[in-house]
Design a protein around this motif. Structure first.
Motif, PDB file in Angstrom:
ATOM      1  N   ALA A   6       1.061  -0.978  -0.189  1.00  0.00           N
ATOM      2  CA  ALA A   6      -0.295  -0.066  -0.243  1.00  0.00           C
ATOM      3  C   ALA A   6       0.862   1.050   0.023  1.00  0.00           C
ATOM      4  CB  ALA A   6      -1.093   0.256   1.740  1.00  0.00           C
ATOM      5  N   PRO A   7       0.171   2.593  -1.094  1.00  0.00           N
ATOM      6  CA  PRO A   7       1.413   3.400  -0.410  1.00  0.00           C
ATOM      7  C   PRO A   7       0.880   4.626   0.141  1.00  0.00           C
ATOM      8  CG  PRO A   7      -0.370   3.818  -2.335  1.00  0.00           C
ATOM      9  CD  PRO A   7      -0.492   2.272  -1.815  1.00  0.00           C
ATOM     10  N   LEU A   8       1.708   4.546   0.983  1.00  0.00           N
ATOM     11  CA  LEU A   8       1.329   5.586   2.105  1.00  0.00           C
ATOM     12  C   LEU A   8       1.039   7.651   1.866  1.00  0.00           C
ATOM     13  CD1 LEU A   8       1.982   6.584   5.122  1.00  0.00           C
ATOM     14  CD2 LEU A   8       4.172   6.699   4.895  1.00  0.00           C
ATOM     15  N   VAL A   9       0.260   7.924   2.920  1.00  0.00           N
ATOM     16  CA  VAL A   9       0.190  10.062   2.213  1.00  0.00           C
ATOM     17  C   VAL A   9       1.309  10.527   3.214  1.00  0.00           C
ATOM     18  CG1 VAL A   9      -1.497  11.238   1.421  1.00  0.00           C
ATOM     19  CG2 VAL A   9      -1.542   9.429   0.228  1.00  0.00           C
ATOM     20  N   VAL A  10       1.518  11.028   2.528  1.00  0.00           N
ATOM     21  CA  VAL A  10       1.986  11.985   3.927  1.00  0.00           C
ATOM     22  C   VAL A  10       2.368  12.740   3.412  1.00  0.00           C
ATOM     23  CG1 VAL A  10       4.320  10.853   3.848  1.00  0.00           C
ATOM     24  CG2 VAL A  10       4.621  12.022   5.688  1.00  0.00           C
ATOM     25  N   ASP A  11       2.279  14.400   3.669  1.00  0.00           N
ATOM     26  CA  ASP A  11       1.860  15.904   3.497  1.00  0.00           C
ATOM     27  C   ASP A  11       1.623  15.727   1.816  1.00  0.00           C
ATOM     28  OD1 ASP A  11       2.604  16.650   6.397  1.00  0.00           O
ATOM     29  OD2 ASP A  11       4.918  16.067   5.757  1.00  0.00           O
ATOM     30  N   SER A  12       2.324  16.146   1.410  1.00  0.00           N
ATOM     31  CA  SER A  12       1.533  16.346  -0.272  1.00  0.00           C
ATOM     32  C   SER A  12       2.950  14.935  -0.894  1.00  0.00           C
ATOM     33  CB  SER A  12       2.459  18.154  -0.222  1.00  0.00           C
ATOM     34  OG  SER A  12       3.121  17.949  -0.797  1.00  0.00           O
ATOM     35  N   LEU A  13       3.256  14.670  -0.321  1.00  0.00           N
ATOM     36  CA  LEU A  13       3.784  13.051  -1.133  1.00  0.00           C
ATOM     37  C   LEU A  13       3.432  11.217  -1.454  1.00  0.00           C
ATOM     38  CD1 LEU A  13       7.723  12.997   0.284  1.00  0.00           C
ATOM     39  CD2 LEU A  13       6.329  14.057  -1.717  1.00  0.00           C
ATOM     40  N   LEU A  14       3.567  10.728  -1.819  1.00  0.00           N
ATOM     41  CA  LEU A  14       2.934   9.087  -2.077  1.00  0.00           C
ATOM     42  C   LEU A  14       4.342   8.316  -2.275  1.00  0.00           C
ATOM     43  CD1 LEU A  14       0.527   9.529  -4.361  1.00  0.00           C
ATOM     44  CD2 LEU A  14       0.245   7.898  -2.042  1.00  0.00           C
ATOM     45  N   VAL A  15       4.235   7.638  -0.748  1.00  0.00           N
ATOM     46  CA  VAL A  15       5.711   7.009  -0.588  1.00  0.00           C
ATOM     47  C   VAL A  15       5.436   5.771  -1.132  1.00  0.00           C
ATOM     48  CG1 VAL A  15       7.518   6.021   0.937  1.00  0.00           C
ATOM     49  CG2 VAL A  15       6.590   8.397   1.232  1.00  0.00           C
ATOM     50  N   PHE A  16       5.922   4.901  -1.319  1.00  0.00           N
ATOM     51  CA  PHE A  16       5.690   3.099  -1.797  1.00  0.00           C
ATOM     52  C   PHE A  16       6.940   3.071  -2.088  1.00  0.00           C
ATOM     53  CE2 PHE A  16       5.784   5.700  -5.973  1.00  0.00           C
ATOM     54  CZ  PHE A  16       6.627   4.427  -6.728  1.00  0.00           C
ATOM     55  N   ASN A  17       6.689   0.713  -1.859  1.00  0.00           N
ATOM     56  CA  ASN A  17       8.177   0.821  -1.994  1.00  0.00           C
ATOM     57  C   ASN A  17       7.673  -0.382  -3.115  1.00  0.00           C
ATOM     58  OD1 ASN A  17      10.202  -1.659  -1.285  1.00  0.00           O
ATOM     59  ND2 ASN A  17       9.174  -2.142   0.056  1.00  0.00           N
ATOM     60  N   SER A  18       8.810  -1.022  -3.686  1.00  0.00           N
ATOM     61  CA  SER A  18       8.690  -2.055  -4.802  1.00  0.00           C
ATOM     62  C   SER A  18       9.845  -2.666  -5.119  1.00  0.00           C
ATOM     63  CB  SER A  18       9.238  -0.857  -6.292  1.00  0.00           C
ATOM     64  OG  SER A  18       9.946  -0.284  -6.171  1.00  0.00           O
ATOM     65  N   SER A  19       9.649  -3.806  -6.369  1.00  0.00           N
ATOM     66  CA  SER A  19      10.400  -4.977  -5.788  1.00  0.00           C
ATOM     67  C   SER A  19      11.472  -4.818  -6.183  1.00  0.00           C
ATOM     68  CB  SER A  19       9.684  -6.441  -7.026  1.00  0.00           C
ATOM     69  OG  SER A  19       9.577  -6.039  -7.996  1.00  0.00           O
ATOM     70  N   ASP A  20      12.473  -3.479  -7.411  1.00  0.00           N
ATOM     71  CA  ASP A  20      13.152  -4.053  -7.737  1.00  0.00           C
ATOM     72  C   ASP A  20      14.133  -3.300  -5.513  1.00  0.00           C
ATOM     73  OD1 ASP A  20      12.323  -1.146  -7.178  1.00  0.00           O
ATOM     74  OD2 ASP A  20      12.795  -0.663  -9.750  1.00  0.00           O
ATOM     75  N   GLY A  21      13.370  -3.095  -5.113  1.00  0.00           N
ATOM     76  CA  GLY A  21      14.265  -2.514  -4.084  1.00  0.00           C
ATOM     77  C   GLY A  21      14.436  -1.047  -3.219  1.00  0.00           C
ATOM     78  N   VAL A  22      13.546  -0.097  -3.737  1.00  0.00           N
ATOM     79  CA  VAL A  22      13.526   1.088  -4.284  1.00  0.00           C
ATOM     80  C   VAL A  22      12.480   1.302  -3.363  1.00  0.00           C
ATOM     81  CG1 VAL A  22      13.400   3.199  -5.319  1.00  0.00           C
ATOM     82  CG2 VAL A  22      15.255   0.932  -6.458  1.00  0.00           C
ATOM     83  N   VAL A  23      12.496   2.226  -2.503  1.00  0.00           N
ATOM     84  CA  VAL A  23      11.642   3.340  -1.825  1.00  0.00           C
ATOM     85  C   VAL A  23      11.312   4.645  -2.310  1.00  0.00           C
ATOM     86  CG1 VAL A  23      10.296   3.903   0.386  1.00  0.00           C
ATOM     87  CG2 VAL A  23      11.852   1.739   0.451  1.00  0.00           C
ATOM     88  N   SER A  24      10.013   4.941  -2.735  1.00  0.00           N
ATOM     89  CA  SER A  24      10.439   6.132  -3.586  1.00  0.00           C
ATOM     90  C   SER A  24       9.574   6.976  -3.019  1.00  0.00           C
ATOM     91  CB  SER A  24       9.623   5.741  -5.639  1.00  0.00           C
ATOM     92  OG  SER A  24      10.672   5.047  -5.785  1.00  0.00           O
ATOM     93  N   ALA A  25       8.826   8.584  -3.383  1.00  0.00           N
ATOM     94  CA  ALA A  25       8.184   9.338  -3.027  1.00  0.00           C
ATOM     95  C   ALA A  25       8.209  10.395  -4.085  1.00  0.00           C
ATOM     96  CB  ALA A  25       8.716   9.936  -1.575  1.00  0.00           C
ATOM     97  N   VAL A  26       6.611  10.210  -3.987  1.00  0.00           N
ATOM     98  CA  VAL A  26       6.200  11.159  -5.589  1.00  0.00           C
ATOM     99  C   VAL A  26       5.285  12.036  -5.480  1.00  0.00           C
ATOM    100  CG1 VAL A  26       7.144   8.767  -7.442  1.00  0.00           C
ATOM    101  CG2 VAL A  26       4.321   9.692  -6.649  1.00  0.00           C
ATOM    102  N   GLY A  27       5.173  13.387  -6.056  1.00  0.00           N
ATOM    103  CA  GLY A  27       4.533  14.025  -5.578  1.00  0.00           C
ATOM    104  C   GLY A  27       2.633  13.882  -5.759  1.00  0.00           C
ATOM    105  N   LEU A  28       1.674  13.912  -4.665  1.00  0.00           N
ATOM    106  CA  LEU A  28       0.446  13.372  -4.451  1.00  0.00           C
ATOM    107  C   LEU A  28       0.392  14.246  -5.785  1.00  0.00           C
ATOM    108  CD1 LEU A  28      -1.173  11.786  -3.102  1.00  0.00           C
ATOM    109  CD2 LEU A  28      -1.745  14.391  -1.533  1.00  0.00           C
ATOM    110  N   HIS A  29       0.112  15.445  -5.881  1.00  0.00           N
ATOM    111  CA  HIS A  29      -0.532  16.426  -7.346  1.00  0.00           C
ATOM    112  C   HIS A  29      -0.255  15.587  -8.528  1.00  0.00           C
ATOM    113  CE1 HIS A  29      -3.750  17.439  -4.423  1.00  0.00           C
ATOM    114  NE2 HIS A  29      -2.354  17.571  -3.717  1.00  0.00           N
ATOM    115  N   ASP A  30       1.262  15.818  -8.900  1.00  0.00           N
ATOM    116  CA  ASP A  30       1.871  15.219 -10.074  1.00  0.00           C
ATOM    117  C   ASP A  30       2.285  14.225 -10.713  1.00  0.00           C
ATOM    118  OD1 ASP A  30       4.118  15.568  -8.823  1.00  0.00           O
ATOM    119  OD2 ASP A  30       4.738  17.698  -8.807  1.00  0.00           O
ATOM    120  N   PHE A  31       2.693  13.543  -9.344  1.00  0.00           N
ATOM    121  CA  PHE A  31       3.666  12.237  -9.395  1.00  0.00           C
ATOM    122  C   PHE A  31       4.753  12.272  -9.895  1.00  0.00           C
ATOM    123  CE2 PHE A  31       0.480   8.348  -9.607  1.00  0.00           C
ATOM    124  CZ  PHE A  31      -0.118   9.191  -8.236  1.00  0.00           C
ATOM    125  N   ASN A  32       5.552  13.621  -9.488  1.00  0.00           N
ATOM    126  CA  ASN A  32       7.040  13.499 -10.179  1.00  0.00           C
ATOM    127  C   ASN A  32       7.444  13.248  -8.997  1.00  0.00           C
ATOM    128  OD1 ASN A  32       7.118  15.390 -12.751  1.00  0.00           O
ATOM    129  ND2 ASN A  32       6.191  17.058 -11.437  1.00  0.00           N
TER     130      ASN A  32
END
Length: 146
Positions: A78-104
């Motif tokens: 499950a992604p995590l909404v924190v402040d204006s970010l979506l944080v998620f874990n993927s199977s390549d071993g990378v934890v990523s944070a993207v902008g909640l509205h623009d996904f950058n």
């Protein structure tokens, strides 16, 4: 909208109305791979990841795609909404944070890599937050505070 429940069944996202005790399909959305991620409802959107390595944002009223982000690995947490970010874990071993509205991409963190121990080991740790930190477990045997 307060009387609606959201469900995920393998490759389709289904919206169900149950206020009257009678279930009625309101909309469904097929995505590019199986969905093992839990849904996150935030504002007018639903957020979830898929085995097609895509993080999706769908409008909860009608199911149209609002945004998407292609990750380097399957998103099985499950992604995590924190402040204006979506944080998620993927199977390549990378934890990523993207902008909640623009996904950058705002930031990424590379773990020592996810390991799949058997065919049933397909879930990834969902990130959580406390005290201004994001905590996420990894198949490398570590829990990270970011």
């Amino acid at each position: 909208m307060n009387n609606r429940s959201f469900f995920v069944f393998f490759m389709c996202l289904i919206l169900n109305l149950s206020a009257t005790g009678q279930n009625q399909l309101i909309w469904k959305k097929e995505v590019g791979g199986p969905v093992f991620s839990s849904l996150v409802v935030h504002g007018n959107n639903l957020y979830f990841g898929s085995h097609d390595s895509v993080l999706y944002a769908l409008d909860k009223a009608d199911g149209h795609e609002v945004n998407r982000f292609k990750a380097g690995g399957q998103i099985r947490s499950a992604p995590l909404v924190v402040d204006s970010l979506l944080v998620f874990n993927s199977s390549d071993g990378v934890v990523s944070a993207v902008g909640l509205h623009d996904f950058n991409v705002r930031w990424t963190f590379h773990t020592q890599g996810e390991k799949q121990y058997d065919m049933w080991d397909y879930f990834l740790s969902s990130p959580v937050t406390a005290n201004d930190l994001v905590f996420v477990g990894s198949g490398d045997g570590f829990v990270y505070a970011l």
